[in-house]
Design a protein around this motif. Structure first.
Motif, PDB file in Angstrom:
ATOM      1  N   MET A 138       0.854  -1.197   0.000  1.00 53.74           N
ATOM      2  CA  MET A 138       0.000   0.000   0.000  1.00 53.74           C
ATOM      3  C   MET A 138       0.887   1.244   0.000  1.00 53.74           C
ATOM      4  O   MET A 138       1.708   1.435   0.903  1.00 53.74           O
ATOM      5  N   ALA A 139       0.713   2.088  -1.006  1.00 52.01           N
ATOM      6  CA  ALA A 139       1.480   3.338  -1.071  1.00 52.01           C
ATOM      7  C   ALA A 139       0.624   4.500  -0.573  1.00 52.01           C
ATOM      8  O   ALA A 139       1.144   5.491  -0.064  1.00 52.01           O
ATOM      9  N   LEU A 140      -0.687   4.384  -0.770  1.00 47.66           N
ATOM     10  CA  LEU A 140      -1.640   5.402  -0.306  1.00 47.66           C
ATOM     11  C   LEU A 140      -2.816   4.678   0.333  1.00 47.66           C
ATOM     12  O   LEU A 140      -3.046   3.493   0.063  1.00 47.66           O
ATOM     13  N   THR A 141      -3.593   5.377   1.140  1.00 51.64           N
ATOM     14  CA  THR A 141      -4.825   4.760   1.651  1.00 51.64           C
ATOM     15  C   THR A 141      -5.809   4.701   0.475  1.00 51.64           C
ATOM     16  O   THR A 141      -5.683   5.473  -0.489  1.00 51.64           O
ATOM     17  N   PRO A 142      -6.826   3.816   0.557  1.00 50.64           N
ATOM     18  CA  PRO A 142      -7.823   3.776  -0.520  1.00 50.64           C
ATOM     19  C   PRO A 142      -8.448   5.154  -0.755  1.00 50.64           C
ATOM     20  O   PRO A 142      -8.692   5.559  -1.901  1.00 50.64           O
ATOM     21  N   ARG A 143      -8.673   5.895   0.331  1.00 46.68           N
ATOM     22  CA  ARG A 143      -9.292   7.220   0.179  1.00 46.68           C
ATOM     23  C   ARG A 143      -8.366   8.186  -0.571  1.00 46.68           C
ATOM     24  O   ARG A 143      -8.785   8.861  -1.513  1.00 46.68           O
ATOM     25  N   GLU A 144      -7.099   8.217  -0.142  1.00 45.94           N
ATOM     26  CA  GLU A 144      -6.150   9.110  -0.820  1.00 45.94           C
ATOM     27  C   GLU A 144      -6.068   8.759  -2.302  1.00 45.94           C
ATOM     28  O   GLU A 144      -6.063   9.643  -3.168  1.00 45.94           O
ATOM     29  N   ALA A 145      -6.016   7.454  -2.597  1.00 45.28           N
ATOM     30  CA  ALA A 145      -5.848   7.037  -3.994  1.00 45.28           C
ATOM     31  C   ALA A 145      -7.088   7.373  -4.822  1.00 45.28           C
ATOM     32  O   ALA A 145      -6.981   7.894  -5.932  1.00 45.28           O
ATOM     33  N   PRO A 191     -16.832 -10.521 -12.201  1.00 45.43           N
ATOM     34  CA  PRO A 191     -17.383 -10.610 -10.859  1.00 45.43           C
ATOM     35  C   PRO A 191     -17.138  -9.353 -10.012  1.00 45.43           C
ATOM     36  O   PRO A 191     -17.563  -9.311  -8.872  1.00 45.43           O
ATOM     37  N   ALA A 192     -16.453  -8.332 -10.548  1.00 41.72           N
ATOM     38  CA  ALA A 192     -16.215  -7.099  -9.794  1.00 41.72           C
ATOM     39  C   ALA A 192     -15.399  -7.312  -8.528  1.00 41.72           C
ATOM     40  O   ALA A 192     -15.547  -6.586  -7.552  1.00 41.72           O
ATOM     41  N   VAL A 193     -14.568  -8.348  -8.529  1.00 40.19           N
ATOM     42  CA  VAL A 193     -13.616  -8.550  -7.431  1.00 40.19           C
ATOM     43  C   VAL A 193     -12.270  -7.990  -7.904  1.00 40.19           C
ATOM     44  O   VAL A 193     -11.754  -8.427  -8.932  1.00 40.19           O
ATOM     45  N   PRO A 194     -11.710  -7.025  -7.196  1.00 43.18           N
ATOM     46  CA  PRO A 194     -10.498  -6.362  -7.696  1.00 43.18           C
ATOM     47  C   PRO A 194      -9.253  -7.246  -7.661  1.00 43.18           C
ATOM     48  O   PRO A 194      -9.022  -7.972  -6.701  1.00 43.18           O
ATOM     49  N   ILE A 195      -8.460  -7.129  -8.726  1.00 39.29           N
ATOM     50  CA  ILE A 195      -7.154  -7.798  -8.764  1.00 39.29           C
ATOM     51  C   ILE A 195      -6.162  -6.954  -7.967  1.00 39.29           C
ATOM     52  O   ILE A 195      -5.340  -7.470  -7.228  1.00 39.29           O
ATOM     53  N   ALA A 196      -6.237  -5.642  -8.156  1.00 47.15           N
ATOM     54  CA  ALA A 196      -5.431  -4.714  -7.357  1.00 47.15           C
ATOM     55  C   ALA A 196      -6.383  -3.630  -6.873  1.00 47.15           C
ATOM     56  O   ALA A 196      -7.296  -3.242  -7.601  1.00 47.15           O
ATOM     57  N   VAL A 197      -6.178  -3.146  -5.656  1.00 40.50           N
ATOM     58  CA  VAL A 197      -7.126  -2.173  -5.105  1.00 40.50           C
ATOM     59  C   VAL A 197      -6.482  -0.789  -5.060  1.00 40.50           C
ATOM     60  O   VAL A 197      -5.248  -0.668  -5.096  1.00 40.50           O
ATOM     61  N   MET A 198      -7.312   0.238  -4.970  1.00 43.07           N
ATOM     62  CA  MET A 198      -6.770   1.594  -4.977  1.00 43.07           C
ATOM     63  C   MET A 198      -5.801   1.800  -3.816  1.00 43.07           C
ATOM     64  O   MET A 198      -6.064   1.364  -2.695  1.00 43.07           O
ATOM     65  N   GLY A 199      -4.685   2.447  -4.147  1.00 46.45           N
ATOM     66  CA  GLY A 199      -3.666   2.672  -3.132  1.00 46.45           C
ATOM     67  C   GLY A 199      -2.512   1.692  -3.229  1.00 46.45           C
ATOM     68  O   GLY A 199      -1.435   1.941  -2.694  1.00 46.45           O
ATOM     69  N   GLU A 200      -2.740   0.538  -3.927  1.00 47.68           N
ATOM     70  CA  GLU A 200      -1.690  -0.475  -4.014  1.00 47.68           C
ATOM     71  C   GLU A 200      -0.722  -0.181  -5.148  1.00 47.68           C
ATOM     72  O   GLU A 200      -1.132   0.292  -6.221  1.00 47.68           O
ATOM     73  N   LEU A 201       0.552  -0.525  -4.912  1.00 44.64           N
ATOM     74  CA  LEU A 201       1.534  -0.504  -5.997  1.00 44.64           C
ATOM     75  C   LEU A 201       1.296  -1.760  -6.830  1.00 44.64           C
ATOM     76  O   LEU A 201       1.275  -2.869  -6.283  1.00 44.64           O
ATOM     77  N   ILE A 202       1.114  -1.591  -8.120  1.00 46.29           N
ATOM     78  CA  ILE A 202       0.764  -2.743  -8.968  1.00 46.29           C
ATOM     79  C   ILE A 202       2.005  -3.623  -9.173  1.00 46.29           C
ATOM     80  O   ILE A 202       3.059  -3.139  -9.591  1.00 46.29           O
ATOM     81  N   SER A 203       1.841  -4.915  -8.851  1.00 46.25           N
ATOM     82  CA  SER A 203       2.976  -5.834  -9.008  1.00 46.25           C
ATOM     83  C   SER A 203       2.932  -6.443 -10.415  1.00 46.25           C
ATOM     84  O   SER A 203       1.897  -6.405 -11.100  1.00 46.25           O
ATOM     85  N   ALA A 204       4.062  -7.039 -10.807  1.00 49.02           N
ATOM     86  CA  ALA A 204       4.132  -7.662 -12.140  1.00 49.02           C
ATOM     87  C   ALA A 204       3.103  -8.782 -12.239  1.00 49.02           C
ATOM     88  O   ALA A 204       2.443  -8.952 -13.275  1.00 49.02           O
ATOM     89  N   ARG A 205       2.922  -9.542 -11.163  1.00 45.85           N
ATOM     90  CA  ARG A 205       1.967 -10.658 -11.224  1.00 45.85           C
ATOM     91  C   ARG A 205       0.532 -10.152 -11.317  1.00 45.85           C
ATOM     92  O   ARG A 205      -0.310 -10.752 -11.970  1.00 45.85           O
ATOM     93  N   GLN A 206       0.265  -9.039 -10.654  1.00 43.61           N
ATOM     94  CA  GLN A 206      -1.099  -8.476 -10.785  1.00 43.61           C
ATOM     95  C   GLN A 206      -1.332  -8.020 -12.226  1.00 43.61           C
ATOM     96  O   GLN A 206      -2.404  -8.241 -12.784  1.00 43.61           O
ATOM     97  N   ALA A 207      -0.313  -7.391 -12.827  1.00 37.16           N
ATOM     98  CA  ALA A 207      -0.462  -6.929 -14.209  1.00 37.16           C
ATOM     99  C   ALA A 207      -0.685  -8.113 -15.157  1.00 37.16           C
ATOM    100  O   ALA A 207      -1.500  -8.050 -16.080  1.00 37.16           O
ATOM    101  N   GLU A 208       0.017  -9.224 -14.889  1.00 40.15           N
ATOM    102  CA  GLU A 208      -0.180 -10.431 -15.723  1.00 40.15           C
ATOM    103  C   GLU A 208      -1.616 -10.935 -15.589  1.00 40.15           C
ATOM    104  O   GLU A 208      -2.248 -11.332 -16.570  1.00 40.15           O
TER     105      GLU A 208
END
Ligand SMILES: Cc1ncc(COP(=O)(O)O)c(C=O)c1O
Length: 441
Positions: free
Chosen positions: A376-383, A410-427
């Motif tokens: 997490m780089a930011l809180t969900p609110r900040e992001a 299904p609207a289940v997030p792979i990455a959530v707001m505030g997170e630094l996106i990892s290579a595996r999430q991008a894949e």
């Protein structure tokens, strides 16, 4: 059972007054849909969902009695509205010593993340023991107990059951752990409104949840958008006292009376033939599963998640086979095809599905699994409130998500707001066909 909202709307239609009020179609049936005459607003006698004391309250009381809740509140804004209202209630009536932390199973619907961001809540994720499909997040009572024993006291624990693949967990055990720590359990039961009417009930209210939401429209004969926010009998009284206001924070001040009538009629259906039709459909779904050589759906018997590799296909390929026979599934992804069964389906529907399925031709396949969350780089609110830009998902590694990256359903997030996106999430985003994401600028 009486149906007070529907009765009032019918009488109003039949009286045929000159409608000098909203909605703008004026109740004229040549508006194009045919239902305009019943689409009323808060005219005299129609009550008001934001502070009911007449036909709406009477109808909610009928539904509360059916579910055995302290009170069941109607929503015309789906579980999305109810989820946010639950979070608001959990935070504003938080246990002593609790702050903005909320413990949540990672397979949360995006409405949870939007609610957290709007309210400034900070999810602390409950993760499955080993990697599991995007939609599932099996967590044991021990893992929950461990998380509850460390860090700041959370305002609530939040789980999603049943999940999009029909998976469930030991809700009663999870509720026991929450209550031993003096923390409420909130359940996103969007897919399980009907669970109350199985024998025995598998509804979260009967398994110890303090509050839960049901998208009545997903599994019961209710118009899209109709949902319940249930406050359990054993839950703290302020949840009930504040729920109406909490729903108002996130909903329209003009809820659809067509949806309210449909929730009203559903109560009478559940009081009559509904439960037997639900159980009959569950038996037929189990029979279909056996016919397909699959395990019977256990926790969520009105849903069948078919592993597409059993047919040598992807979920999308399997969906194409069904569409060729005029059958539209609920959901398909690279690994799964999900079928949902309305309790109003007759036996011929199940025979049709059997006839439309291709030959089994199992191939080995390693199913897609959800990688660990990014840092997490930011809180969900900040992001969520940050300036943003849209970039290709493949080029987003190391950037901070500004929204939730989801396919819908299904609207289940792979990455959530505030997170630094990892290579595996991008894949994984690429595998789910997510081409672009919004990242913090
Ligand atoms: C698990 C889950 N929770 C919440 C929601 C939101 O429900 P609704 O569409 O009733 O707003 C959905 C919708 O698909 C869902 O799948």
């Amino acid at each position: 059972m009486n149906t007070p909202i529907r009765r009032f709307a019918g009488l109003y239609r039949d009286a045929d007054p000159l409608r000098l009020h909203m909605p703008g179609h004026g109740g004229l049936t040549d508006g194009g849909l045919g239902c305009e005459a019943l689409d009323i607003t808060e005219v005299q006698g129609a009550d008001d969902l934001s502070c009911p004391g007449g036909v709406i309250l009477e109808s909610e009381n009928n539904t509360s009695a059916l579910y055995g809740s302290r009170h069941t509140f109607y929503s015309a804004g789906g579980s999305s509205q109810c989820v946010k209202a639950m979070l608001y209630l959990a935070y504003t009536h938080r246990p002593e010593g609790a702050g903005r932390r909320i413990i949540a199973a990672r397979n949360a619907h995006k409405s949870f993340l939007h609610g957290c961001a709007l309210l400034g809540l900070e999810p602390d994720w409950l993760l499955p023991g080993s990697e599991s499909p995007l939609c599932s997040c099996p967590v044991g009572p021990e893992a929950l107990s461990g998380l509850l024993s460390t860090g700041e006291k959370p305002c609530a624990v939040y789980i999603t059951l049943p999940d999009y693949l029909g998976g469930t967990q030991d809700t009663a055990a999870l509720a026991g752990v929450c209550h031993a720590h003096g923390v409420p359990l909130l359940v996103d039961n969007a897919h399980g409104a009907y669970l109350k009417f199985l024998s025995p009930s598998r509804h979260p209210l009967d398994l110890g949840a303090d509050m839960c939401c049901d998208s009545a429209h997903k599994t019961l004969p209710v118009l899209t958008g109709g949902a319940y926010l249930h406050v359990a009998r054993g839950a703290m009284a302020p949840y009930e006292a504040s729920a109406r206001q909490a729903l108002a924070v996130f909903g329209s001040s003009s809820p659809s009376y067509l949806i309210l009538q449909s929730l009203d009629l559903c109560a009478a259906w559940l009081d009559g033939e509904g439960p037997e039709l639900i159980r009959q459909t569950a038996r037929r779904a189990a029979q279909l599963a056996r016919g397909l050589g699959l395990p019977e759906p256990a926790g969520d018997p009105l849903k069948l998640a078919i592993p597409a590799s059993d047919y040598g296909l992807t979920g999308a390929g399997l969906a194409r086979c069904l569409r060729a026979s005029g059958i539209e599934p609920e959901y398909a992804d690279p690994d799964w095809l999900v079928l949902m069964f309305s309790p109003l389906l007759g036996p011929e529907a199940f025979e049709r599905i059997l006839g439309a399925m291709p030959q089994r031709r199992p191939i080995p396949r390693r199913p897609l699994t959800l990688p660990p969350p990014g840092r997490m780089a930011l809180t969900p609110r900040e992001a969520l409130l940050s300036p943003r830009e849209r970039v290709r998902a493949a080029e987003a590694v190391g950037r901070v998500m500004a929204t939730a990256a989801v396919t819908c359903p299904p609207a289940v997030p792979i990455a959530v707001m505030g997170e630094l996106i990892s290579a595996r999430q991008a894949e994984l985003m690429a595998a789910y066909g997510i081409e672009y994401v919004d990242v913090v600028r």
